[in-house]
Scaffold this motif. Structure first.
Motif, mmCIF file in Angstrom:
data_model
loop_
_atom_site.group_PDB
_atom_site.id
_atom_site.type_symbol
_atom_site.label_atom_id
_atom_site.label_comp_id
_atom_site.label_asym_id
_atom_site.label_seq_id
_atom_site.Cartn_x
_atom_site.Cartn_y
_atom_site.Cartn_z
ATOM 1 N N LEU A 1 0.805 -1.214 0.000
ATOM 2 C CA LEU A 1 0.000 0.000 0.000
ATOM 3 C C LEU A 1 0.844 1.274 0.000
ATOM 4 C CD1 LEU A 1 -2.818 1.370 0.330
ATOM 5 C CD2 LEU A 1 -2.505 1.101 2.803
ATOM 6 N N ILE A 2 0.453 2.216 -0.846
ATOM 7 C CA ILE A 2 0.962 3.590 -0.837
ATOM 8 C C ILE A 2 -0.257 4.495 -0.795
ATOM 9 C CG2 ILE A 2 2.215 5.380 -2.105
ATOM 10 C CD1 ILE A 2 3.835 3.131 -3.458
ATOM 11 N N ALA A 3 -0.301 5.453 0.131
ATOM 12 C CA ALA A 3 -1.459 6.345 0.230
ATOM 13 C C ALA A 3 -1.016 7.718 0.723
ATOM 14 C CB ALA A 3 -2.524 5.756 1.158
ATOM 15 N N VAL A 4 -1.545 8.752 0.080
ATOM 16 C CA VAL A 4 -1.256 10.134 0.465
ATOM 17 C C VAL A 4 -2.525 10.957 0.319
ATOM 18 C CG1 VAL A 4 1.137 9.922 -0.327
ATOM 19 C CG2 VAL A 4 -0.577 10.925 -1.854
ATOM 20 N N GLU A 5 -2.538 12.135 0.963
ATOM 21 C CA GLU A 5 -3.628 13.093 0.809
ATOM 22 C C GLU A 5 -3.083 14.353 0.159
ATOM 23 O OE1 GLU A 5 -6.505 12.683 4.577
ATOM 24 O OE2 GLU A 5 -4.492 13.374 5.099
ATOM 25 N N VAL A 6 -3.912 15.002 -0.642
ATOM 26 C CA VAL A 6 -3.539 16.259 -1.286
ATOM 27 C C VAL A 6 -4.654 17.265 -1.069
ATOM 28 C CG1 VAL A 6 -2.912 17.408 -3.454
ATOM 29 C CG2 VAL A 6 -2.179 15.048 -3.034
ATOM 30 N N VAL A 7 -4.296 18.474 -0.655
ATOM 31 C CA VAL A 7 -5.252 19.577 -0.543
ATOM 32 C C VAL A 7 -4.809 20.676 -1.499
ATOM 33 C CG1 VAL A 7 -6.310 21.299 0.955
ATOM 34 C CG2 VAL A 7 -5.802 19.015 1.848
ATOM 35 N N THR A 8 -5.697 21.010 -2.438
ATOM 36 C CA THR A 8 -5.409 22.005 -3.472
ATOM 37 C C THR A 8 -6.251 23.248 -3.210
ATOM 38 O OG1 THR A 8 -5.082 20.196 -5.054
ATOM 39 C CG2 THR A 8 -5.350 22.404 -5.966
ATOM 40 N N PRO A 9 -5.635 24.424 -3.056
ATOM 41 C CA PRO A 9 -6.421 25.642 -2.833
ATOM 42 C C PRO A 9 -7.367 25.925 -3.998
ATOM 43 C CG PRO A 9 -4.097 26.013 -2.342
ATOM 44 C CD PRO A 9 -4.182 24.682 -3.021
ATOM 45 N N GLY A 10 -8.470 26.596 -3.714
ATOM 46 C CA GLY A 10 -9.425 26.947 -4.752
ATOM 47 C C GLY A 10 -8.763 27.692 -5.902
ATOM 48 N N GLY A 11 -9.079 27.288 -7.124
ATOM 49 C CA GLY A 11 -8.520 27.918 -8.307
ATOM 50 C C GLY A 11 -7.198 27.343 -8.771
ATOM 51 N N ASN A 12 -6.571 26.472 -7.970
ATOM 52 C CA ASN A 12 -5.262 25.925 -8.320
ATOM 53 C C ASN A 12 -5.373 24.592 -9.045
ATOM 54 O OD1 ASN A 12 -4.215 28.137 -7.004
ATOM 55 N ND2 ASN A 12 -2.714 26.959 -5.836
ATOM 56 N N TRP A 13 -4.273 24.219 -9.679
ATOM 57 C CA TRP A 13 -4.117 22.908 -10.311
ATOM 58 C C TRP A 13 -3.176 22.059 -9.468
ATOM 59 C CZ3 TRP A 13 -3.363 22.828 -16.348
ATOM 60 C CH2 TRP A 13 -4.428 23.504 -16.963
ATOM 61 N N SER A 14 -3.488 20.764 -9.372
ATOM 62 C CA SER A 14 -2.550 19.812 -8.788
ATOM 63 C C SER A 14 -2.509 18.580 -9.682
ATOM 64 C CB SER A 14 -2.922 19.466 -7.350
ATOM 65 O OG SER A 14 -4.219 18.916 -7.283
ATOM 66 N N SER A 15 -1.784 17.537 -9.240
ATOM 67 C CA SER A 15 -1.476 16.419 -10.144
ATOM 68 C C SER A 15 -0.979 16.970 -11.474
ATOM 69 C CB SER A 15 -2.700 15.521 -10.373
ATOM 70 O OG SER A 15 -2.813 14.567 -9.365
ATOM 71 N N TYR A 16 -0.152 17.991 -11.379
ATOM 72 C CA TYR A 16 0.361 18.649 -12.574
ATOM 73 C C TYR A 16 1.850 18.907 -12.408
ATOM 74 C CZ TYR A 16 0.711 21.649 -16.608
ATOM 75 O OH TYR A 16 1.077 22.167 -17.826
ATOM 76 N N PRO A 17 2.661 18.677 -13.431
ATOM 77 C CA PRO A 17 2.282 18.284 -14.784
ATOM 78 C C PRO A 17 1.754 16.847 -14.849
ATOM 79 C CG PRO A 17 4.662 18.267 -14.550
ATOM 80 C CD PRO A 17 4.124 18.873 -13.296
ATOM 81 N N PRO A 18 1.007 16.506 -15.928
ATOM 82 C CA PRO A 18 0.507 15.135 -16.059
ATOM 83 C C PRO A 18 1.644 14.129 -15.963
ATOM 84 C CG PRO A 18 -0.435 16.545 -17.752
ATOM 85 C CD PRO A 18 0.647 17.339 -17.087
ATOM 86 N N HIS A 19 1.358 13.001 -15.329
ATOM 87 C CA HIS A 19 2.377 11.989 -15.116
ATOM 88 C C HIS A 19 1.725 10.624 -15.185
ATOM 89 C CE1 HIS A 19 0.521 13.007 -11.284
ATOM 90 N NE2 HIS A 19 0.746 11.752 -10.922
ATOM 91 N N LYS A 20 2.511 9.599 -15.211
ATOM 92 C CA LYS A 20 1.957 8.248 -15.263
ATOM 93 C C LYS A 20 2.861 7.276 -14.510
ATOM 94 C CE LYS A 20 3.908 6.305 -19.584
ATOM 95 N NZ LYS A 20 4.151 4.926 -19.126
ATOM 96 N N HIS A 21 2.268 6.127 -14.175
ATOM 97 C CA HIS A 21 3.011 5.028 -13.538
ATOM 98 C C HIS A 21 2.313 3.728 -13.930
ATOM 99 C CE1 HIS A 21 -0.252 5.663 -10.654
ATOM 100 N NE2 HIS A 21 0.244 6.857 -10.359
#
Length: 274
Positions: free
Chosen positions: A155-175
């Motif tokens: 298991l790998i697990a994380v949390e992400v909080v993105t402020p309003g108006g922002n982009w995350s999971s960027y740049p696009p990536h893959k695994h």
């Protein structure tokens, strides 16, 4: 899978016991799983871990977790936007009881695994918190069960909080390929919550190979998006509404590691996460 199979709006993955219940069989893959359970005030929830390891993570409220004679008091939190939470790890082939005096919602992040590790408590102050990106791509990453911060078998697990108006999971990536030292093969679940009433965001997944995963979904609280393969990102938060997502990952590779490859069409301007 079609985009309809990969975007699961709130309630689409619900069962009698869980508000969200996504196992490998439901997702069409081999390892990653996610459940969200609502425990009423004074209530309990019991489950057996089977052939998977699980982390009990409070989304809202606190609880007591009992695992094979061990008891862990989770202080939890008011909401996913309030703070980092403590958590409990349950090994495979175990019985788990969750009890909550005030009630709450709890995520169960899981992965099919081989090794049986000991039940453990994860204190909130020990969770590595990363401020990733800058400007309109700034976000907070809570690496509570990242590959290099907490020991699990798969298991790998994380949390992400993105402020309003922002982009995350960027740049696009893959695994989605095994490329030693460069990329690891991981199945991924995104579980979303949006701050404030009527908030929403957007999630993009696009093919890394012919016939691969292709999703552009408007996401709201309680939604999930499955990423069996493909470039994923951005995750876009509506202005004025912060976006939270829980990432649950696991895969069949020989090592538990998070190695990603950025989309070459975006790295000239972004140079990865910065």
């Amino acid at each position: 899978m079609t985009s309809t199979d990969l975007h699961l709006p709130k309630g689409a993955a619900a069962t009698d016991r869980y508000a969200v219940d996504i196992g490998p069989e439901r997702a069409g893959w081999t390892h990653s799983g996610l459940r969200v359970v609502v425990v009423p005030p004074g209530g309990t929830h019991v489950f057996t871990t089977g052939d998977s390891e699980w982390i009990v993570l409070p989304l809202e409220g606190g609880c007591t977790v009992r695992i094979e004679g061990k008891e862990f008091q989770l202080l939890g939190r008011e909401s996913v936007f309030a703070d980092v939470s403590d958590f409990a790890y349950a090994p495979r082939d175990a019985r788990v009881l969750i009890a909550s005096g005030a009630g709450g919602r709890f995520a169960l992040a899981g992965a099919k695994c081989e090794r049986r590790l000991p039940a453990r408590y994860g204190p909130a102050p020990e969770v590595p918190v990363e401020q990733r990106g800058s400007g309109g791509c700034a976000r907070q990453v809570r690496n509570f069960a990242a590959a290099d911060s907490f020991d699990c078998d798969r298991l790998i697990a994380v949390e992400v909080v993105t402020p309003g108006g922002n982009w995350s999971s960027y740049p696009p990536h893959k695994h989605d390929e095994d490329r030693p030292g460069e990329e690891s093969r991981l199945e991924e679940i995104y579980y979303f919550e949006i701050e404030g009433p009527d908030g929403y965001g957007y999630q993009r997944v696009f093919p890394s190979r012919e016939g691969g995963s292709d999703v552009l979904a408007e996401v709201r609280s309680g939604d999930a998006v499955l990423v069996p393969d493909g470039w994923h990102g951005p995750s876009i938060a509506q202005p004025g509404h912060a976006m939270y997502y829980l990432n649950v990952m696991a895969g069949p590779g020989p090592a538990r590691e998070w190695r990603i490859r950025f989309h070459p069409g975006h790295t000239d301007t972004t140079r990865g996460y910065r």
